[in-house]
Design an enzyme around this catalytic site. Structure first.
Site, PDB file in Angstrom:
ATOM      1  N   GLY A  44      11.300  13.773  20.201  1.00 19.24           N
ATOM      2  CA  GLY A  44       9.846  13.644  20.213  1.00 19.24           C
ATOM      3  C   GLY A  44       9.182  14.014  18.903  1.00 19.24           C
ATOM      4  O   GLY A  44       7.994  13.809  18.727  1.00 19.24           O
TER       5      GLY A  44
ATOM      6  N   TYR B 203      36.736  47.128  15.926  1.00 13.88           N
ATOM      7  CA  TYR B 203      35.990  46.753  17.131  1.00 13.88           C
ATOM      8  C   TYR B 203      34.498  46.786  16.860  1.00 13.88           C
ATOM      9  O   TYR B 203      34.053  47.370  15.876  1.00 13.88           O
ATOM     10  CB  TYR B 203      36.320  47.698  18.298  1.00 13.88           C
ATOM     11  CG  TYR B 203      35.840  49.105  18.063  1.00 13.88           C
ATOM     12  CD1 TYR B 203      34.535  49.473  18.412  1.00 13.88           C
ATOM     13  CD2 TYR B 203      36.652  50.045  17.454  1.00 13.88           C
ATOM     14  CE1 TYR B 203      34.073  50.748  18.153  1.00 13.88           C
ATOM     15  CE2 TYR B 203      36.197  51.318  17.201  1.00 13.88           C
ATOM     16  CZ  TYR B 203      34.900  51.665  17.544  1.00 13.88           C
ATOM     17  OH  TYR B 203      34.430  52.923  17.292  1.00 13.88           O
TER      18      TYR B 203
ATOM     19  N   ARG C 248      12.303   3.128  14.664  1.00 13.31           N
ATOM     20  CA  ARG C 248      12.459   4.502  15.160  1.00 13.31           C
ATOM     21  C   ARG C 248      13.013   5.402  14.062  1.00 13.31           C
ATOM     22  O   ARG C 248      13.837   4.985  13.258  1.00 13.31           O
ATOM     23  CB  ARG C 248      13.479   4.567  16.300  1.00 13.31           C
ATOM     24  CG  ARG C 248      13.103   3.878  17.552  1.00 13.31           C
ATOM     25  CD  ARG C 248      14.321   3.892  18.479  1.00 13.31           C
ATOM     26  NE  ARG C 248      14.194   2.869  19.472  1.00 13.31           N
ATOM     27  CZ  ARG C 248      14.189   3.109  20.794  1.00 13.31           C
ATOM     28  NH1 ARG C 248      14.336   4.340  21.246  1.00 13.31           N
ATOM     29  NH2 ARG C 248      14.063   2.120  21.645  1.00 13.31           N
TER      30      ARG C 248
ATOM     31  N   MET D  55       9.896  12.887  15.820  1.00 10.43           N
ATOM     32  CA  MET D  55       9.662  11.760  14.939  1.00 10.43           C
ATOM     33  C   MET D  55       9.052  10.633  15.772  1.00 10.43           C
ATOM     34  O   MET D  55       9.016  10.694  16.992  1.00 10.43           O
ATOM     35  CB  MET D  55      10.974  11.316  14.300  1.00 10.43           C
ATOM     36  CG  MET D  55      11.709  12.463  13.608  1.00 10.43           C
ATOM     37  SD  MET D  55      10.684  13.368  12.412  1.00 10.43           S
ATOM     38  CE  MET D  55      10.417  12.111  11.212  1.00 10.43           C
TER      39      MET D  55
ATOM     40  N   CYS E 194      28.878  50.975  16.222  1.00  7.42           N
ATOM     41  CA  CYS E 194      28.139  51.166  17.458  1.00  7.42           C
ATOM     42  C   CYS E 194      26.674  50.915  17.110  1.00  7.42           C
ATOM     43  O   CYS E 194      26.317  50.779  15.964  1.00  7.42           O
ATOM     44  CB  CYS E 194      28.354  52.559  18.039  1.00  7.42           C
ATOM     45  SG  CYS E 194      27.890  53.897  16.949  1.00  7.42           S
TER      46      CYS E 194
ATOM     47  N   LYS F 179      21.081   8.901  15.021  1.00 13.01           N
ATOM     48  CA  LYS F 179      20.861   7.717  15.838  1.00 13.01           C
ATOM     49  C   LYS F 179      21.460   6.485  15.172  1.00 13.01           C
ATOM     50  O   LYS F 179      22.191   5.719  15.797  1.00 13.01           O
ATOM     51  CB  LYS F 179      19.353   7.527  16.056  1.00 13.01           C
ATOM     52  CG  LYS F 179      19.006   6.460  17.047  1.00 13.01           C
ATOM     53  CD  LYS F 179      17.478   6.309  17.183  1.00 13.01           C
ATOM     54  CE  LYS F 179      16.873   7.482  17.930  1.00 13.01           C
ATOM     55  NZ  LYS F 179      15.398   7.406  18.035  1.00 13.01           N
TER      56      LYS F 179
ATOM     57  N   ARG G 144      23.727   9.980  22.062  1.00  9.44           N
ATOM     58  CA  ARG G 144      23.796  11.211  21.262  1.00  9.44           C
ATOM     59  C   ARG G 144      24.362  12.306  22.162  1.00  9.44           C
ATOM     60  O   ARG G 144      24.366  12.169  23.392  1.00  9.44           O
ATOM     61  CB  ARG G 144      22.421  11.618  20.749  1.00  9.44           C
ATOM     62  CG  ARG G 144      21.422  11.804  21.868  1.00  9.44           C
ATOM     63  CD  ARG G 144      20.029  12.087  21.357  1.00  9.44           C
ATOM     64  NE  ARG G 144      19.085  12.128  22.478  1.00  9.44           N
ATOM     65  CZ  ARG G 144      17.775  12.272  22.347  1.00  9.44           C
ATOM     66  NH1 ARG G 144      17.239  12.364  21.154  1.00  9.44           N
ATOM     67  NH2 ARG G 144      16.987  12.314  23.406  1.00  9.44           N
TER      68      ARG G 144
ATOM     69  N   HIS H 241      10.017  16.069  27.748  1.00  6.92           N
ATOM     70  CA  HIS H 241       9.952  16.934  26.580  1.00  6.92           C
ATOM     71  C   HIS H 241      10.030  18.401  26.974  1.00  6.92           C
ATOM     72  O   HIS H 241      10.785  19.193  26.390  1.00  6.92           O
ATOM     73  CB  HIS H 241       8.640  16.655  25.824  1.00  6.92           C
ATOM     74  CG  HIS H 241       8.430  17.524  24.632  1.00  6.92           C
ATOM     75  ND1 HIS H 241       7.681  18.662  24.674  1.00  6.92           N
ATOM     76  CD2 HIS H 241       8.907  17.420  23.368  1.00  6.92           C
ATOM     77  CE1 HIS H 241       7.683  19.227  23.472  1.00  6.92           C
ATOM     78  NE2 HIS H 241       8.425  18.483  22.665  1.00  6.92           N
TER      79      HIS H 241
ATOM     80  N   SER I  38      32.805  55.174  12.669  1.00  7.64           N
ATOM     81  CA  SER I  38      31.988  54.252  13.456  1.00  7.64           C
ATOM     82  C   SER I  38      30.675  54.055  12.709  1.00  7.64           C
ATOM     83  O   SER I  38      29.945  55.019  12.469  1.00  7.64           O
ATOM     84  CB  SER I  38      31.742  54.824  14.853  1.00  7.64           C
ATOM     85  OG  SER I  38      30.903  53.950  15.582  1.00  7.64           O
TER      86      SER I  38
END
Lengths: 902, 902
Positions: free
Chosen positions: A113, A877, A104, A115, A857, A34, A343, A462, A789
């Site tokens: 919310g 993969y 703040r 802080m 896998c 902030k 923000r 909130h 695999s």
């Protein structure tokens, strides 16, 4: 050596940036998100009320020193305040033309919310008198004053908020008004006196107010709810929070004043259109708290066109500046627009994807940026359950609210966070948490719940923010919902629903239903998602395959972008009703002829299974794993057999009917015979027993049948023009000789089939690496394998010495709760242990065969953290469930980017 | 380029040695042990009948070329023969004064009886006539001739020997004599004619005889029995055999002629005294075959004092030359002594140890040589069962024979090698193989048997040699033993014993008993063994500790040389009758108070157990492992409970007696309650379940009690002046945090006890490394451990993914039989897999703590191959069963020497 600089004015952001080495992320670390952005906005010339930031370093030093301001830090605050006073031409605490400030918190990462904020600091009885003289608006001044006492009492002094609200409710009732803004001056004066009585420790000295408020912010960093939030969101506890002291501007200064919160784009859909809520003649909390019905930004565009235009231009400028969607707080004080905060905006998964795609299309960010901005969980969200059209049509709809976080959720109603958590975690129940509105204290319950429903609050409430961030479906602001927390019931749409009753909520539409609605998994057709996944495919080097046992799964996997089948489990097919008796016959006989007969009956079934897979994956590789589980898994359970025999014997002892006796005796004999076979096959530790390749060596005719089925199916499909690439996978190899022996037998059978059919098939033979020894001796194993695999489920079980079935309902959960393990190793690959072993296997295998095909896998194949590890290990993969394929595509791309490979 | 030299005269050994690079071991490889030694003896001036050696290279070239003599090799044979003829002044095939030769195999490593020998080559009708004219001894010549035909028929032509023996038996019967040497000339002539009819392919041309005999030796290298022997003895199949062609000398040339086999020391006890058997007027096989009662070397010393003196001097010279006990064949032809062969003599374990010790004491070899000459299995032998004095005194003694291979053996009689093998391997029966005499074809049965008993043969018989080499107790030459192979019975001492009946044989004393005698493990008091083990202790760097749960075991271990206790299993103590109910109460209760009460009752028991161990190991470390097995191991078995309940329910259904009904119902209720608890504790894979440290974390009060008991016991012993060094071992760690948590709790308890008692104890905390992950993350684990102990049993189970209990009665045995695995990984540590993991763990652990104490407990700790690996991995110690401690001391020394570290 002089003290460090603990305080930076908003106009000193360049100095802060230079001091910290230039990196903006470090500036955010020092000044908080902030504070950094207020400085940044100031630098950009955007109208920001003057102020300054007390750094996160000061916070940490304060906390480490046993809650003492370090060095001359408080003197620096006083000096910074003097600069603000000079700029404003007002003095803090002055009785004529006083400067009021807000205090703040502002940590590096936004924690909505979590802080605490105190507004209107600097007011006391004398200052209030002066301000009334100056503004002539006693109602405004007293409203501000009572807010200060209330906030200070709650936030700084830790008093319960309810008595304050009761005072206000009584005052509203006495004057017959429905909002606090309509209270008379006399009423407000009375409220203030009552508030002072409730908060006798409220200091009248402005500097004392400021100091205590600052300390309260510092301390709240170590408050329980902040720690809980950081734990949930994975934020470092060592960052600290900054404190922003800023000149107050007033949205509650009568006509021409307003305050609001707005996003630069739609946070739910991602549409490129400013969206938000505001209120005339109000202060910020009034908008967020959802206690008064808010107006929308469209209303502002109509009613304050110029100011809206000014705001829209600022929003556009900020969005371009930060290359991201912005969440802004603004206040209009008597016609003058001020930005109080900006923000990066929180958003739904859908919005995140669309915004990233749009911004990349617009050149605001690169395609790579767009790919990196989507969290893999957000892709998962597109595959979340939704209610079927049918179930919605026939469902008992109770109400409609704001659709703030999409997806369908079904659960039993819980009216408190604690109960929601208890039911979900301890009893495994699916829960919908229902509250009038949510507060930071409720987060643990929201995380445990399937979905959230509130009667109050808006899109920026909130509840909405948290639900969106953690991907919980949520419907908020259902005004007609009456919740009786005493009676533990809620009434809505004429129905009364008790705690524990089932409801269904649709966060996509905002609908609320009674009972349990049927959910379906949607297809991924979102055009923006398709676009971003396409860019991900360009970036990733890791292939994404899928695990599929049936053609319908293979088809879905292919639709979702799978480039092969990494695991088709042949034994799942054995459990089908018509096949199981044949399988049991094959297992229980000791006569080779009978066994062969059973295998001959199974062959056409398996051939059909495989042919379907080959057709679905035309042109792509299909890895088929030969039978893996121990044979007793196909037989009745030992205890159940014993109990059944016991029951039958008791019945027999009590029976007088010869016919019944005969039947019971025959049943007992049959069960005893099966029991004998089950006991013969019993193993103390079946996970480490006769399964996988060991079965193939003990009963070669079984795997030979499977290989015959694979190759007959491949030839059959090939004859129909399908491009088939079967890969035969031998499970559970621990010694190269096992693989060599089985492969010799099986490859001979494969060649025989191809000769019989007169067709040459492009095939491979390979093995799972799921036993530590196979990984340790991978150089030897690779001699007889064209592919590896990793079966990381079993590899985790053996490497960790953990039987998953036993542990996940036992000590493993205890370990996770006690923090002995940070993560369930069956969810994300254990890097230090299993990951190290995988590295040994890759190095060993490729030392023998540099072009060895290596994949994974099992469930880890769809987990982003594990996918990153697989990329680092240079696997070819990952193979995962069809539903995880899109996530894996994104995660693979992100892994490539993070590793600097894309 | 000329052909290589395929043939070396005995007088060309220097040339052979130069050609091959000087190393004597390589000379033995080229010429075989026998050929090299014949050359060597020739070089030493010892009387050896002239001859030459066809090299092993010629053999391999012959076999590789499809059984064709390579290059000019046969021409080289002819040339060498010509040189021998020239030296002897006789010609091969000459009808007047012919040269006869023997043809014998001679591989690098002695393989007694495995390869084939033909004597008297060069005889035919015409040559025989000439020889009779020359010697005037028709009986000798015809005896030699019939031997040639018989041996040639059997060895070269592959004919069954029995018809030949039947001819001889008929002749003996007709003439009423009891040995072949007493047959008349006429009878021998008749025998020869009948032999010719039995072997029509017998060639009369001497060179043809020689060539075919040579080829037969070559081919016999690949004969089944040679391959079996090499497999059993671990000899390389690629070495080939040499062929020795040597001038015949005749021990059967009437008076003044003899032949014999002698050892330079006693092969059974090791006493430094020539020992052997000989026969007047006989050829070599007569002595070995045991068909005629032999004379002893003492008789020779009396009856041919000069020749005996000459022989003894040669024996002494050879022993000093080879620095080893020699096994020599000699022949006296009309008063002239010839040495036909010398080789290192086979010996019993007792003899091997005594000879090595004596030779080192005499400076003939170094102490290191002495240590290296003893095979660890030979030390094991000293700990082999012997019959107790009591059991021998009361046993039914049947007979006494030659005590050729010591130790006691008990088993059922099997009269053939195949049956012995079948009973032992397939049915797990203990077998004594009983034969009139043994042949190379019988080796597989001898290896499978517990012991060997023969009615014929002497100390140098095949049975005696093989039994000694492989450490099987054996009694041979029991003349009164009559074996009826048809009836499958034997009679001895008036008793008739059928195949399958139990007998007991004492290879140490030579006694044979009916039935099963009780065996005991003797103490190791042999002074020579003590001496060699003392030298081993000087050489080894690896410590040798023992696994012992009880003071009596610890005392034995200490007596055997253990330097600490590497593993005391605390749970074994829980199974004792009076403790188990308390343990079960502790497990089945859900009431913490009841559990604590049970633990309080167990504490004094455990304290007593530990105090005993500390006292026994005064001054040495004692590692005590906290509880390891899953709790359900202490409860009744699930199936047994279910069956019991079923039986009781049936009984209840059929009962009319209210009292009985009440009792049954109460029993059922109790069993059902226990069943519920057993089912709650049930785990699919207990090996990978809630055990070890996991138990300690779930029930910390249990391990806390154990640690309290350990430290209370240590303090108690310390107060009595005992020097205690407890080391607390936490089992089954897979993640460092498990260790950290448990250690925190337990070390706190330990400190509390020491404070209470006011004594400081020297202690350590450490962990087992028995889970792959612990090994892989050993660097982390070592942070919280002062010692590691490899639990290679479990580490093998998890690394290999094998449940030992299941596998050793299932697929693992199949794997060993099929040759998929060369060795049971539970017998010797799997180097490539488990060994690699151990290496990772050692490197990781010592990277964190360079002085980390690392050992191994579990069965591998007593296995010489595994001990060698532990030495290579630089472990601090191995810990094994007390009975394996002496073996481990020797094996550790040998490992140090082999690795060049001593």
């Amino acid at each position: 050596m002089s003290d460090p600089k603990w305080v930076y004015g908003f106009d000193e952001v360049d100095e802060a940036q230079a001091a910290i080495g230039g990196d903006w992320d470090d500036v955010r670390g020092l000044l908080g998100g902030k504070g950094a952005n207020l400085g940044d906005m100031t630098r950009l010339g955007i109208p920001v009320p003057p102020g300054f930031t007390i750094t996160t370093r000061a916070c940490l030093a304060y906390l480490n020193a046993g809650e003492q301001f370090p060095g001359d830090s408080w003197a620096q605050v006083e000096a910074a305040l003097a600069r603000v006073e000079a700029a404003a031409g007002k003095e803090f605490g002055d009785r004529k033309d006083p400067l009021l400030v807000s205090c703040r918190s502002g940590a590096k990462f936004s924690m909505p919310g979590m802080m605490d904020t105190v507004l209107n600091i600097g007011l006391n009885d004398q200052v209030a008198e002066g301000m009334i003289e100056l503004t002539g608006d006693a109602r405004f001044v007293y409203d501000s004053y009572r807010r200060l006492i209330q906030m200070f009492g709650s936030v700084v002094l830790g008093l319960d908020d309810e008595p304050f609200e009761e005072v206000l409710a009584a005052a509203r009732k006495a004057e017959g008004v429905d909002n606090d803004g309509a209270l008379s001056v006399a009423a407000l004066l009375d409220v203030i006196e009552q508030f002072k009585a409730l908060a006798p420790a409220f200091p009248s000295a402005p500097m004392e107010q400021l100091k205590l408020a600052t300390e309260a912010v510092f301390k709240s960093w170590n408050g329980k709810r902040a720690i809980d939030y950081r734990n949930a969101a994975g934020i470092d506890h060592g960052l600290g929070t900054a404190v922003n002291i800023q000149t107050m501007v007033f949205g509650n200064m009568g006509e021409g004043s307003a305050t609001g919160v707005a996003m630069s784009r739609n946070a739910t859909t991602g549409e490129n259109k400013i969206e938000g809520d505001f209120l005339f003649n109000a202060q910020g909390e009034d908008v967020v708290a959802g206690t008064r019905p808010t107006l929308h930004m469209e209303d502002m565009a109509e009613q304050m066109a110029d100011l809206y235009g000014e705001f829209a231009a600022i929003a556009d400028r900020l969005e371009k500046h930060y290359a991201n969607m912005q969440d802004m707080e603004f206040t209009i004080e008597r016609g003058k627009l001020w930005l109080l905060q900006t923000r990066d905006g929180k958003r739904t998964a859908q919005a995140a994807v669309r915004i990233a795609a749009d911004m990349a299309d617009d050149g605001l960010i690169t395609k790579k940026d767009a790919v990196m901005r989507i969290h893999p969980d957000q892709v998962d969200f597109f595959l979340h359950p939704q209610f079927s059209t049918q179930s919605k049509a026939s469902g008992a709809k109770l109400a409609e609210g704001l659709n703030v976080s999409p997806g369908a959720a079904v659960g039993v109603v819980a009216f408190t966070a604690d109960l929601a958590e208890q039911w979900a975690k301890q009893e495994g129940r699916k829960v919908i948490m229902v509250r009038p509105e949510t507060k930071p204290d409720d987060v643990h319950g929201m995380l445990a719940a399937e979905g959230i429903l509130t009667s109050k609050g808006g899109r920026t409430s909130h509840a909405a923010l948290v639900a969106r961030q953690f991907g919980r479906p949520a419907v908020v602001g259902v005004a007609e919902l009456e919740i009786d927390l005493q009676a533990r019931t809620m009434t809505v749409g004429g129905a009364t629903i008790a705690e524990g009753d089932w409801i269904s909520i649709d966060g996509t539409s905002g609908d609320v239903y009674a009972g349990q609605l049927e959910t379906v998994i949607p297809d991924i057709s979102d055009p923006w998602l398709m676009k971003v996944l396409g860019w991900a495919d360009e970036l990733r080097t890791l292939g994404v395959w899928a695990n599929a046992d049936y053609p319908v799964d293979a088809e879905r996997a292919r639709r979702y972008g799978a480039e092969g089948i990494g695991l088709a489990r042949t034994e799942h097919m054995f459990f089908e009703t018509e096949r199981l008796p044949i399988v049991q016959q094959m297992i229980t006989t000791t006569d080779p002829a009978v066994r062969q007969e059973a295998l001959d009956k199974l062959l056409p079934y398996q051939r059909g299974d495989f042919a379907g897979l080959f057709r679905a994956m035309d042109g792509l590789p299909v890895i088929i794993r030969l039978i893996d589980p121990p044979l007793h898994e196909f037989l009745p359970e030992h205890g159940a057999l014993l109990r059944g025999i016991g029951d039958a014997r008791v019945a027999l002892a009590g029976s007088d009917d010869p016919a019944e006796q005969g039947e019971l005796s025959a049943g007992i004999a049959a069960d005893e015979a099966m029991l004998a076979r089950v006991e013969a096959l019993h193993e103390a530790n079946p996970m480490l027993g006769t399964r996988g390749v060991r079965l193939g060596i003990m009963i070669p005719e079984l795997t030979r049948m499977q290989v015959r089925a694979i190759f007959e199916a491949a030839c059959e499909a090939a004859k129909d023009g399908v491009d088939v690439h079967p890969e035969v996978m031998i499970p559970l190899t621990s010694h190269v000789n096992e693989l060599k022996r089985q492969r010799d037998v099986l490859e001979a059978e494969a060649k025989k089939v191809m000769e019989e059919q007169g067709i040459d098939i492009d095939y491979k033979f390979g093995t799972m690496i799921e036993i530590p020894r196979a990984a340790l001796t991978a150089d030897e194993v690779a001699e007889y394998a064209e592919f590896f695999s990793f079966g990381t489920n079993d590899l985790t079980q053996t490497t960790y010495g953990i039987s998953r079935d036993d542990a996940e309902s036992g000590f493993l959960m205890e370990y996770l709760q006690q923090g002995i393990l940070e993560e369930n190793p069956f969810a994300s690959i254990d890097r230090n242990g299993v990951g190290k072993l995988m590295g040994i296997a890759v190095a060993g295998g490729r030392s023998t065969k540099p072009d060895l095909e290596i994949g994974i896998c099992g469930e880890h194949g769809g987990d982003p953290k594990s996918i990153a590890l697989c990329h680092e290990l240079k696997l070819n993969y990952v193979s995962c469930s069809p539903f995880r394929v899109p996530i894996a595509r994104l995660a693979a791309a992100q892994a490539a980017v993070r590793a600097g490979d894309a």
